[in-house]
Motif scaffolding. Structure first.
Motif, mmCIF file in Angstrom:
data_model
loop_
_atom_site.group_PDB
_atom_site.id
_atom_site.type_symbol
_atom_site.label_atom_id
_atom_site.label_comp_id
_atom_site.label_asym_id
_atom_site.label_seq_id
_atom_site.Cartn_x
_atom_site.Cartn_y
_atom_site.Cartn_z
ATOM 1 N N VAL A 135 0.830 -1.200 0.000
ATOM 2 C CA VAL A 135 0.000 0.000 0.000
ATOM 3 C C VAL A 135 0.866 1.252 0.000
ATOM 4 N N TYR A 139 0.715 3.926 -3.024
ATOM 5 C CA TYR A 139 0.230 5.266 -2.703
ATOM 6 C C TYR A 139 1.297 6.334 -2.951
ATOM 7 N N HIS A 146 -6.510 5.547 -2.559
ATOM 8 C CA HIS A 146 -6.842 4.371 -1.757
ATOM 9 C C HIS A 146 -7.919 3.532 -2.450
ATOM 10 N N ILE A 149 -6.037 1.585 -5.101
ATOM 11 C CA ILE A 149 -5.248 0.531 -4.455
ATOM 12 C C ILE A 149 -6.168 -0.610 -4.041
ATOM 13 N N GLY A 150 -7.304 -0.267 -3.472
ATOM 14 C CA GLY A 150 -8.263 -1.279 -3.069
ATOM 15 C C GLY A 150 -8.683 -2.154 -4.232
ATOM 16 N N ARG A 157 -11.227 0.182 0.390
ATOM 17 C CA ARG A 157 -10.524 1.465 0.433
ATOM 18 C C ARG A 157 -10.081 1.777 1.858
ATOM 19 N N SER A 160 -6.965 -0.044 2.733
ATOM 20 C CA SER A 160 -5.799 0.589 2.131
ATOM 21 C C SER A 160 -5.345 1.772 2.973
ATOM 22 N N GLN A 163 -3.799 0.518 6.206
ATOM 23 C CA GLN A 163 -2.467 -0.041 5.987
ATOM 24 C C GLN A 163 -1.446 1.062 5.727
ATOM 25 N N TYR A 164 -1.845 2.098 4.989
ATOM 26 C CA TYR A 164 -0.948 3.225 4.738
ATOM 27 C C TYR A 164 -0.590 3.921 6.050
#
Length: 184
Positions: A135, A139, A146, A149-150, A157, A160, A163-164
């Protein structure tokens, strides 16, 4: 230095050394991208090699759109192969908490890494848990949202974003530990 257009023209005209020049020009860049996603150097070598096999196999279908477009295309192939490697070889789903709620305030700024050499920062990123590492890279370096990424990782989302946030926190701790060790 040879432009991307000149290199592509040489490749398309069948010049024997043109593919070697393509590899030499972008292999270090491909290695740097791969190291962000795949922490083991031997595995990174495999990702880079497999990426260049794909690049060489599909170079005839590449649509040149100006200087820098070849580099961007190489980056997309390497990133995709690195993500595929992670999905194939790590338990990404287990590393990503898909039930996590979005933190109330997600700070969007990356950690302050001033004073940390790039190779040390790359190793730190490689030490992050798989989900956090993926992630963070998508990002920060790929500039995906997000939501994007999801979709790419098959997670929510909110997961994501969570996790970020966790990756930033862990990275900040590693950076602080490194900076403190340098002051001694």
């Amino acid at each position: 230095m040879e432009t991307e257009r000149e290199l592509l023209d040489a490749i398309h005209s069948g010049e024997r050394q043109a593919l070697r020049r393509l590899f030499e020009r972008f292999s270090g860049y491909a290695m740097a991208i791969s190291l962000r996603y795949v922490p083991c150097r031997d595995d990174v070598d495999d990702v880079v090699q497999e990426s260049f096999v794909r690049i060489f196999a599909s170079i005839d279908s590449f649509d040149y759109r100006g200087e820098g477009s070849l580099k961007g295309w190489v980056a997309r192939i390497v990133t995709t192969r690195a993500l595929d490697w992670v999905k194939e070889n790590e338990r990404m789903k287990a590393a990503i908490d898909t039930t996590a709620e979005l933190p109330e305030a997600v700070e969007e700024d990356p950690p302050d890494f001033y004073g940390v050499p790039p190779e040390v920062l790359t190793r730190m990123i490689g030490r992050l848990p798989s989900g956090c590492r993926l992630v963070l890279n998508l990002y920060v370096f790929e500039h995906l949202s997000h939501a994007e990424i999801g979709r790419r990782l098959g997670i929510q989302r909110n997961s994501s974003a969570s996790q970020y946030s966790r990756a930033k926190h862990l990275l900040e701790e590693m950076i602080q530990e490194y900076l403190n060790s340098q002051r001694i």
